[in-house]
Design a protein around this motif. Structure first.
Motif, short mmCIF file in Angstrom:
data_model
loop_
_atom_site.label_atom_id
_atom_site.label_comp_id
_atom_site.label_asym_id
_atom_site.label_seq_id
_atom_site.Cartn_x
_atom_site.Cartn_y
_atom_site.Cartn_z
N GLN A 1 0.82 -1.21 0.00
CA GLN A 1 0.00 0.00 0.00
C GLN A 1 0.86 1.27 0.00
O GLN A 1 0.57 2.22 -0.72
CB GLN A 1 -0.93 -0.01 1.21
N TRP A 2 1.96 1.27 0.76
CA TRP A 2 2.80 2.47 0.81
C TRP A 2 3.39 2.80 -0.56
O TRP A 2 3.53 3.97 -0.92
CB TRP A 2 3.92 2.35 1.86
N LEU A 3 3.71 1.77 -1.35
CA LEU A 3 4.29 1.99 -2.67
C LEU A 3 3.26 2.60 -3.62
O LEU A 3 3.56 3.54 -4.36
CB LEU A 3 4.86 0.69 -3.25
N GLU A 4 2.03 2.10 -3.57
CA GLU A 4 0.96 2.66 -4.40
C GLU A 4 0.73 4.13 -4.05
O GLU A 4 0.62 4.97 -4.93
CB GLU A 4 -0.35 1.87 -4.17
N LYS A 5 0.72 4.43 -2.76
CA LYS A 5 0.50 5.81 -2.29
C LYS A 5 1.65 6.71 -2.74
O LYS A 5 1.42 7.83 -3.23
CB LYS A 5 0.39 5.82 -0.76
N GLU A 6 2.88 6.25 -2.59
CA GLU A 6 4.04 7.06 -2.97
C GLU A 6 4.12 7.26 -4.47
O GLU A 6 4.52 8.33 -4.94
CB GLU A 6 5.33 6.44 -2.44
N ARG A 7 3.72 6.27 -5.25
CA ARG A 7 3.71 6.44 -6.71
C ARG A 7 2.68 7.50 -7.11
O ARG A 7 2.93 8.32 -8.00
CB ARG A 7 3.39 5.12 -7.40
N ALA A 8 1.53 7.47 -6.45
CA ALA A 8 0.50 8.48 -6.72
C ALA A 8 1.00 9.86 -6.34
O ALA A 8 0.79 10.84 -7.07
CB ALA A 8 -0.79 8.14 -5.97
N THR A 9 1.66 9.97 -5.20
CA THR A 9 2.22 11.24 -4.76
C THR A 9 3.24 11.74 -5.78
O THR A 9 3.23 12.91 -6.17
CB THR A 9 2.89 11.09 -3.38
N GLN A 10 4.12 10.86 -6.22
CA GLN A 10 5.16 11.23 -7.19
C GLN A 10 4.53 11.66 -8.51
O GLN A 10 5.00 12.61 -9.13
CB GLN A 10 6.13 10.05 -7.39
N ALA A 11 3.48 10.99 -8.93
CA ALA A 11 2.80 11.37 -10.17
C ALA A 11 2.21 12.77 -10.03
O ALA A 11 2.28 13.58 -10.97
CB ALA A 11 1.71 10.36 -10.51
N GLY A 12 1.65 13.08 -8.87
CA GLY A 12 1.11 14.42 -8.63
C GLY A 12 2.19 15.48 -8.65
O GLY A 12 1.99 16.58 -9.19
N VAL A 13 3.34 15.16 -8.07
CA VAL A 13 4.47 16.10 -8.07
C VAL A 13 4.93 16.36 -9.50
O VAL A 13 5.17 17.51 -9.87
CB VAL A 13 5.62 15.54 -7.20
N ARG A 14 5.04 15.31 -10.30
CA ARG A 14 5.46 15.48 -11.69
C ARG A 14 4.45 16.32 -12.48
O ARG A 14 4.82 17.18 -13.28
CB ARG A 14 5.65 14.13 -12.36
N LYS A 15 3.17 16.06 -12.25
CA LYS A 15 2.12 16.79 -12.96
C LYS A 15 2.17 18.27 -12.59
O LYS A 15 2.07 19.14 -13.46
CB LYS A 15 0.75 16.20 -12.60
N GLU A 16 2.34 18.58 -11.32
CA GLU A 16 2.43 19.97 -10.87
C GLU A 16 3.68 20.65 -11.44
O GLU A 16 3.62 21.80 -11.86
CB GLU A 16 2.42 20.02 -9.34
#
Length: 135
Positions: free
Chosen positions: A99-114
């Motif tokens: 679960q932590w990996l899924e959450k961190e990947r989503a966070t990283q995707a948001g950072v890249r998008k921003e």
């Protein structure tokens, strides 16, 4: 007076970082001596078997692990990963992501998008400034 160029050297930790390998997994002779710029260039151009093996199977340093998993180094720490991982361990995490990996990947995707949004906004602003003021 003639000056002779000095050989630029670096600590093994710096050389390992530049090569993208985990220092404790390198051979003792690499860990114990300074590495010249020429030696580093040679290692990059024609990597010996030990270097090819480390790059292929690890253990990999945290920046490499983070990149392979698509998360930040801080995300690894939040997930409890503080040690070097082998390629096999990384692949196991990819196959059955916790679960932590899924959450961190989503966070990283948001950072890249921003970051992309800000870059695009800045480019548009620069393009508007280049044309000059409108009357």
């Amino acid at each position: 007076m003639t000056s002779h160029p000095t050989t630029q050297t670096m600590k093994p930790a710096t050389a390992a970082k530049k090569l993208g390998v985990y220092l404790p997994a390198t051979p003792a002779e690499f860990q114990e001596g300074a590495v010249s710029r020429a030696e580093l260039n040679e290692l990059q151009a024609a990597p010996p078997e030990w270097l090819r093996e480390l790059r292929r199977n690890g253990p990999h340093p945290r920046p490499v692990v983070a990149a392979k998993l698509g998360v930040s180094i801080a995300g690894l720490a939040r997930g409890g990963v503080t040690e070097a991982l082998t390629t096999e361990q990384i692949e196991a995490l990819k196959q059955d992501p916790p679960q932590w990996l899924e959450k961190e990947r989503a966070t990283q995707a948001g950072v890249r998008k921003e970051a992309a949004r800000i870059k695009e906004k800045n480019a548009a602003e620069r393009a508007g400034q280049v044309r000059g003021p409108r009357s």
